[in-house]
Design an enzyme around this catalytic site. Structure first.
Site, PDB file in Angstrom:
ATOM      1  N   ASN A 208       0.853  -1.192   0.000  1.00 19.80           N
ATOM      2  CA  ASN A 208       0.000   0.000   0.000  1.00 19.80           C
ATOM      3  C   ASN A 208       0.884   1.235   0.000  1.00 19.80           C
ATOM      4  O   ASN A 208       2.105   1.126   0.040  1.00 19.80           O
ATOM      5  CB  ASN A 208      -0.968  -0.038   1.184  1.00 19.80           C
ATOM      6  CG  ASN A 208      -0.237  -0.081   2.505  1.00 19.80           C
ATOM      7  OD1 ASN A 208       0.480   0.834   2.856  1.00 19.80           O
ATOM      8  ND2 ASN A 208      -0.389  -1.189   3.231  1.00 19.80           N
ATOM      9  N   ASP A 276      -4.597  -6.135   4.808  1.00 24.34           N
ATOM     10  CA  ASP A 276      -5.685  -6.911   5.423  1.00 24.34           C
ATOM     11  C   ASP A 276      -5.694  -8.361   4.944  1.00 24.34           C
ATOM     12  O   ASP A 276      -6.172  -9.238   5.655  1.00 24.34           O
ATOM     13  CB  ASP A 276      -7.032  -6.265   5.094  1.00 24.34           C
ATOM     14  CG  ASP A 276      -7.214  -4.964   5.855  1.00 24.34           C
ATOM     15  OD1 ASP A 276      -6.800  -4.927   7.030  1.00 24.34           O
ATOM     16  OD2 ASP A 276      -7.748  -3.998   5.292  1.00 24.34           O
ATOM     17  N   LYS A 286       8.374 -17.870  -9.610  1.00 17.51           N
ATOM     18  CA  LYS A 286       7.705 -16.744 -10.261  1.00 17.51           C
ATOM     19  C   LYS A 286       6.559 -17.262 -11.123  1.00 17.51           C
ATOM     20  O   LYS A 286       6.750 -18.199 -11.906  1.00 17.51           O
ATOM     21  CB  LYS A 286       8.729 -15.997 -11.122  1.00 17.51           C
ATOM     22  CG  LYS A 286       8.166 -14.748 -11.739  1.00 17.51           C
ATOM     23  CD  LYS A 286       9.197 -14.038 -12.585  1.00 17.51           C
ATOM     24  CE  LYS A 286       8.505 -12.926 -13.350  1.00 17.51           C
ATOM     25  NZ  LYS A 286       9.096 -12.695 -14.645  1.00 17.51           N
ATOM     26  N   ASP A 304      -5.389  -9.357  12.888  1.00 17.10           N
ATOM     27  CA  ASP A 304      -5.483  -7.934  13.221  1.00 17.10           C
ATOM     28  C   ASP A 304      -4.588  -7.696  14.434  1.00 17.10           C
ATOM     29  O   ASP A 304      -4.915  -8.119  15.559  1.00 17.10           O
ATOM     30  CB  ASP A 304      -6.936  -7.543  13.518  1.00 17.10           C
ATOM     31  CG  ASP A 304      -7.088  -6.046  13.625  1.00 17.10           C
ATOM     32  OD1 ASP A 304      -6.238  -5.408  14.280  1.00 17.10           O
ATOM     33  OD2 ASP A 304      -8.049  -5.499  13.044  1.00 17.10           O
ATOM     34  N   PHE A 323      -4.674   3.642  14.699  1.00 15.14           N
ATOM     35  CA  PHE A 323      -4.944   4.652  13.688  1.00 15.14           C
ATOM     36  C   PHE A 323      -6.112   4.139  12.850  1.00 15.14           C
ATOM     37  O   PHE A 323      -6.347   2.924  12.789  1.00 15.14           O
ATOM     38  CB  PHE A 323      -3.722   4.878  12.792  1.00 15.14           C
ATOM     39  CG  PHE A 323      -2.744   5.876  13.366  1.00 15.14           C
ATOM     40  CD1 PHE A 323      -1.998   5.569  14.488  1.00 15.14           C
ATOM     41  CD2 PHE A 323      -2.586   7.130  12.784  1.00 15.14           C
ATOM     42  CE1 PHE A 323      -1.111   6.490  15.023  1.00 15.14           C
ATOM     43  CE2 PHE A 323      -1.706   8.054  13.325  1.00 15.14           C
ATOM     44  CZ  PHE A 323      -0.963   7.738  14.437  1.00 15.14           C
ATOM     45  N   LYS A 337     -14.607   1.486  14.704  1.00 13.88           N
ATOM     46  CA  LYS A 337     -13.347   0.726  14.693  1.00 13.88           C
ATOM     47  C   LYS A 337     -12.777   0.638  16.115  1.00 13.88           C
ATOM     48  O   LYS A 337     -12.288  -0.396  16.548  1.00 13.88           O
ATOM     49  CB  LYS A 337     -12.354   1.441  13.765  1.00 13.88           C
ATOM     50  CG  LYS A 337     -11.340   0.536  13.118  1.00 13.88           C
ATOM     51  CD  LYS A 337     -10.589   1.241  12.001  1.00 13.88           C
ATOM     52  CE  LYS A 337     -11.160   0.934  10.633  1.00 13.88           C
ATOM     53  NZ  LYS A 337     -10.406   1.534   9.535  1.00 13.88           N
ATOM     54  N   LYS A 341     -12.296  -2.987  17.802  1.00 12.64           N
ATOM     55  CA  LYS A 341     -10.954  -3.512  18.061  1.00 12.64           C
ATOM     56  C   LYS A 341     -10.608  -3.516  19.545  1.00 12.64           C
ATOM     57  O   LYS A 341      -9.708  -4.210  19.972  1.00 12.64           O
ATOM     58  CB  LYS A 341      -9.913  -2.700  17.283  1.00 12.64           C
ATOM     59  CG  LYS A 341     -10.164  -2.738  15.768  1.00 12.64           C
ATOM     60  CD  LYS A 341      -8.918  -2.503  14.975  1.00 12.64           C
ATOM     61  CE  LYS A 341      -9.232  -2.467  13.485  1.00 12.64           C
ATOM     62  NZ  LYS A 341      -8.084  -2.789  12.648  1.00 12.64           N
TER      63      LYS A 341
HETATM   64  N1  CTP Z   1      -4.278  -2.904  12.000  1.00 12.63           N
HETATM   65  C1  CTP Z   1      -3.545  -3.959  12.506  1.00 12.63           C
HETATM   66  N2  CTP Z   1      -3.564  -5.170  11.877  1.00 12.63           N
HETATM   67  C2  CTP Z   1      -4.298  -5.350  10.766  1.00 12.63           C
HETATM   68  C3  CTP Z   1      -5.061  -4.273  10.234  1.00 12.63           C
HETATM   69  C4  CTP Z   1      -5.018  -3.066  10.884  1.00 12.63           C
HETATM   70  O1  CTP Z   1      -2.847  -3.779  13.518  1.00 12.63           O
HETATM   71  N3  CTP Z   1      -4.295  -6.541  10.188  1.00 12.63           N
HETATM   72  C5  CTP Z   1      -4.279  -1.627  12.727  1.00 12.63           C
HETATM   73  C6  CTP Z   1      -3.636  -0.482  12.019  1.00 12.63           C
HETATM   74  O2  CTP Z   1      -2.256  -0.367  12.362  1.00 12.63           O
HETATM   75  C7  CTP Z   1      -4.427   0.695  12.537  1.00 12.63           C
HETATM   76  C8  CTP Z   1      -5.804   0.116  12.762  1.00 12.63           C
HETATM   77  O3  CTP Z   1      -5.613  -1.273  12.876  1.00 12.63           O
HETATM   78  O4  CTP Z   1      -3.935   1.146  13.789  1.00 12.63           O
HETATM   79  C9  CTP Z   1      -6.818   0.396  11.718  1.00 12.63           C
HETATM   80  O5  CTP Z   1      -6.324   0.140  10.452  1.00 12.63           O
HETATM   81  P1  CTP Z   1      -7.224   0.419   9.167  1.00 12.63           P
HETATM   82  O6  CTP Z   1      -6.456   0.024   7.970  1.00 12.63           O
HETATM   83  O7  CTP Z   1      -7.778   1.805   9.255  1.00 12.63           O
HETATM   84  O8  CTP Z   1      -8.437  -0.526   9.445  1.00 12.63           O
HETATM   85  P2  CTP Z   1      -8.725  -2.005   9.097  1.00 12.63           P
HETATM   86  O9  CTP Z   1      -8.730  -2.779  10.343  1.00 12.63           O
HETATM   87  O10 CTP Z   1      -7.824  -2.471   8.032  1.00 12.63           O
HETATM   88  O11 CTP Z   1     -10.235  -1.898   8.613  1.00 12.63           O
HETATM   89  P3  CTP Z   1     -10.830  -1.467   7.203  1.00 12.63           P
HETATM   90  O12 CTP Z   1      -9.851  -1.891   6.172  1.00 12.63           O
HETATM   91  O13 CTP Z   1     -12.105  -2.179   7.195  1.00 12.63           O
HETATM   92  O14 CTP Z   1     -11.014   0.038   7.244  1.00 12.63           O
END
Ligand code: CTP
Length: 398
Positions: A208, A276, A286, A304, A323, A337, A341
């Protein structure tokens, strides 16, 4: 307190170098040990003999001084001290530090050190205010380098304004507070940062746009308040700050493992943009265009990391901060969120492309806590980091 502490003092080549002599005297009076390093230009302003007489030890100047290299290499020199102080930090030395140059002993020591660095800038007012110098200053501060001064006043060159090096006793005070730490002294803070790379095959991955800028700025701000910081980072574009214990990972699964082995912590801040999903079975070879259709990738959801830590029943950090990267209805999404979480705070930001936030230098965040919702004005990621670090310190003090 500088008693019993070891300061590596780098003396740059400026008229303020004469104040470095008094600085050495003041530090030694207070029981500090001072190892002096002089740049070649510094020899034009003070003699190594006087520096060495005041420090009560040899002066180091040459990178390729073989005797010194065999006695104490530049790497060891940069690691043996408790703090590295640059006084005076000239415009040239600051530029070298910001650019990562290492072409003499002083700049090589600064590149090789794993200790905190405090600089006392000193230069003509126009040089100080020059955009190049201010740019270098911003780079150094975001690298976690501490500064003291410069002060306003009459300068040796006859001009007036900011650029005078701080007085030796002011530098001693800054050294004491750098060594004593700040409100987060003795606290362990874990910070995750950067993107993750989820492999598809040995040469391709899913990533990303996160640069790691916000996480690195936050770690620098926490270090500046005296915290011990473990910085678990994915493959980010922005370098980790000096002084943090850095753990480099690639994937979300590796990040989770690194986080778990870095615990316990007083605070954990999850600034990483974690992928995710991962490819269920990355190919060992490859992937080839076979001519018989497109590759079919099966995905698994990544752990997560934030939720795992926030929901720990034993050994959960006292303060868990997440975040939230959102592109629409930012506050509502971030609030849910936070609840889902189980973290204490959520720092929400709008990462829609038109905001320029993801991968950019500024951020506009909303802080969501149990007490409510606060919108912070748009500001530099460093300023967001400093404000958040102060809030964290404030929360721990209660
Ligand atoms: N995060 C994490 N582990 C993951 C996904 C997210 O620790 N597998 C943490 C990120 O570091 C951030 C928070 O969760 O502090 C939210 O991340 P975000 O990308 O905004 O949310 P997602 O959980 O990915 O949800 P969505 O994609 O549905 O918005």
């Amino acid at each position: 307190m500088v008693q019993g502490r070891h300061i590596l003092l780098i003396i740059g080549g400026g008229i303020a170098a004469f104040k470095a002599l008094d600085l050495i005297r003041r530090l030694r009076e207070r029981g500090a040990r001072v190892t002096p390093v002089m740049t070649r230009a510094a020899h034009e302003f003070v003699t190594p003999l006087s520096v060495s007489a005041l420090a009560g030890t040899k002066v180091f100047s040459e990178l390729f001084d073989l005797t010194a290299e065999s006695e104490m290499g530049h790497i060891e020199l940069s690691r043996a001290a408790d703090l590295v102080v640059v006084a005076p930090a000239t415009a040239d030395l600051m530029a070298k530090m910001a650019g990562g140059q290492a072409d003499d002993l002083a700049s090589t020591v600064l590149m090789a050190t794993d200790k905190r660095v405090l600089i006392a800038p000193a230069m003509n007012v126009r040089m100080w205010l020059h955009p190049a110098c201010q740019r270098n200053l911003a780079v150094l501060q975001s690298d976690g380098i501490l500064t003291v001064g410069p002060n306003d006043g009459d300068m040796a060159c006859g001009e007036h304004g900011p650029g005078r090096m701080s007085e030796p006793l002011e530098i001693v005070a800054a050294i004491s507070s750098a060594l004593a730490g700040g409100p987060l002294d003795g606290r362990h803070v874990l910070v995750t940062s950067g993107p993750t790379h989820e492999p598809i095959d040995p040469v391709r991955y899913i990533a990303n746009r996160s640069s790691g800028a916000q996480g690195a700025a936050l770690a620098a701000a926490l270090l500046a308040l005296g915290a011990r910081v473990t910085f678990v980072t994915g493959p980010a574009r922005v370098a980790p700050p000096l002084g943090a214990e850095v753990v480099r990972v690639e994937t979300a699964q590796q990040m989770l493992e690194a986080v778990q082995s870095a615990l316990p912590a007083d605070v954990a801040v999850f600034a990483a943009a974690v992928g995710d999903w991962r490819v269920a079975q990355p190919s060992a070879q490859k992937l080839k265009k076979t001519g018989s259709g497109l590759p079919q990738l099966e995905f698994h959801e990544n752990p997560d990391i934030l939720a795992t830590v926030a929901q720990m029943t034993e050994g959960r950090p006292g303060l868990v901060v997440g975040f939230a990267a959102e592109t629409e209805t930012v506050t509502e999404h971030a609030k849910s969120k936070r609840a889902r979480k189980g973290c204490d705070w959520i720092v929400a930001n709008d990462v829609s492309p038109e905001t320029g936030i993801m991968g950019g230098t500024e951020n506009a965040v909303t802080l969501i806590t149990a007490e409510g919702v606060e919108d912070w004005p748009r500001m530099g990621k460093d300023a967001v980091a400093q404000r958040l670090a102060q809030r964290i310190a404030g929360a721990l003090a209660h």
